[in-house]
Design a protein around this motif. Sequence first.
Motif, short mmCIF file in Angstrom:
data_model
loop_
_atom_site.label_atom_id
_atom_site.label_comp_id
_atom_site.label_asym_id
_atom_site.label_seq_id
_atom_site.Cartn_x
_atom_site.Cartn_y
_atom_site.Cartn_z
N ALA A 17 0.84 -1.21 0.00
CA ALA A 17 0.00 0.00 0.00
C ALA A 17 0.87 1.25 0.00
O ALA A 17 0.57 2.24 -0.68
N LYS A 18 1.98 1.21 0.74
CA LYS A 18 2.85 2.41 0.82
C LYS A 18 3.48 2.73 -0.53
O LYS A 18 3.83 3.87 -0.80
N ARG A 19 3.62 1.68 -1.38
CA ARG A 19 4.20 1.93 -2.70
C ARG A 19 3.16 2.52 -3.66
O ARG A 19 3.51 3.05 -4.70
N ALA A 20 1.88 2.43 -3.29
CA ALA A 20 0.83 2.90 -4.21
C ALA A 20 0.01 4.06 -3.67
O ALA A 20 -0.60 4.81 -4.44
N ILE A 21 0.00 4.23 -2.36
CA ILE A 21 -0.90 5.19 -1.70
C ILE A 21 -0.05 6.01 -0.73
O ILE A 21 0.79 5.42 -0.02
N PRO A 22 -0.21 7.33 -0.65
CA PRO A 22 0.63 8.10 0.29
C PRO A 22 0.48 7.59 1.73
O PRO A 22 -0.63 7.55 2.27
N GLY A 24 0.41 4.78 2.66
CA GLY A 24 -0.26 3.48 2.68
C GLY A 24 -1.70 3.52 3.14
O GLY A 24 -2.34 2.48 3.29
N VAL A 25 -2.22 4.73 3.38
CA VAL A 25 -3.58 4.84 3.92
C VAL A 25 -4.36 5.92 3.19
O VAL A 25 -3.77 6.83 2.61
N ASN A 26 -5.68 5.81 3.28
CA ASN A 26 -6.53 6.83 2.67
C ASN A 26 -7.15 7.77 3.69
O ASN A 26 -8.01 8.59 3.34
N SER A 27 -6.75 7.67 4.93
CA SER A 27 -7.13 8.62 5.97
C SER A 27 -6.06 8.48 7.06
O SER A 27 -5.76 7.35 7.49
#
Length: 439
Positions: A17-22, A24-27
């Motif tokens: 997730a950390k490689r795809a999302i700032p 690794g989280v959306n909140s």
Amino acid sequence: MDRGTGMSTNAELFERAKRAIPGGVNSPVRAFGSVGGTPRFLVAAKGPHVTDAEGRELVDLVASWGPAILGHAHPEVVQAVQDAAAHGLSFGASTPAEALLAEEVEARVGPVERLRLVSTGTEATMTAIRLARGATGRDLLVKFDGHYHGHSDGLLVAAGSGLATLAMPGSAGIPEAVAGTTLVVPYNDRAAIEAVFAEHGDRIAAVIVEAAAANMGVVLPDGDFNAFLARTAHAHGALLISDEVLTGFRVSRAGMWGLEGWTGDDAPDLLTFGKVIGGGMPLAALGGRRELMELLAPLGPVYQAGTLSGNPVAVAAGLTTLRLATPGVYDRMEHAADVIEGALTEALAAEGVAHAISRVGSLFSVAFREEAPRSFEEAKAQDAFRYPPFFHAMLDAGVSLPPSVFEAWFVTAAHDEAALGRIVDALPRAARAAAAATA
Ligand SMILES: Cc1ncc(COP(=O)(O)O)c(C=O)c1O
Ligand SMILES: N[C@H](C=O)CCC(=O)O
């Protein structure tokens, strides 16, 4: 549990997730920033439990940050969602059920004569503020230190929740001109409110307040503080916006307003709702007196719109949840809160850990200090270093707490004796971990 990711552990999922999302989280609060360790990636939730990607079932005291009063995936709510989805996911047009949901809220919450549905609590408070400014022709907003009302620009000033967790004074990216329209005062400080109105009274459009603060941990309004705010605002031609996104339909069938019951000059002018009103789906609302609410387009000059506003699947979840939220549901939540509060106090007292539990209805949190905090300054002045080891001891024992000392604990009506027993059994060891913590 793979679920098509090719990965099975929380740690692997977090790395991916950390490689795809700032982050690794959306909140942000989901990142375990203030407690450390690896966030649990959830794959299922049922009743009082959530299940993580490693197949571990945890007793849940987050409840999706509030919506799940009936417990996760209540069969009748799931059925209502499935039925609605089968008829179409989104129409971008009015549906019969929207008015039923508005009527359900208006029947419970006296000051709400009209209700407008939106998709998030952030949108609800943002729109309420625009409406207050449109109604009064004024620009300034008064908010309280440590209160959180979502992430719209003017509200991310001295805010609680994730900003308190990450010790952020505010957010980058907010123009000075916008931040400068927000005046921040300490919570429960009547003299500060009187002073701010004495200085800026003819420019203040509204005061916004969490009906009971719950984003710096739970901090209760002192006595008739909410009514005092309404009276003071009204005396200066301003409005009171009571933010019930978190408390609405959780602390009672009619939220915090239902417990306090202020009417007339003491009542809020606008109220905002989220979380429970959507039953776990993206739905929120603002409501208030007819003449104010009818300033919204298409009747009035204050614009608000949304492609997904009043989404039929979300309305089905919210309406079914509210209809199922009988007095018995609130009794069960209060019982769960009673049991946890009692066991928590006993466990921490046995270890000599200074603590204070603040609670309204079934909504509560613990602060690691002698006295219950009355303001953000006091909420910050606690032995917060005790929370991470306490949190992780609970998690190791199979209980999922909010990953920040500045968030409330959420029970559901599905927290039965077995689930409560697991919490009670976990507490003594967690209290020992809190006692052993050092700053
Ligand atoms: C009191 C309060 N107001 C507003 C919000 C914003 O709601 P949302 O996260 O749905 O935008 C929240 C929570 O997030 C909240 O607790
Ligand atoms: N404090 C927030 C809601 O009440 C936490 C939810 C979030 O911001 O993710």
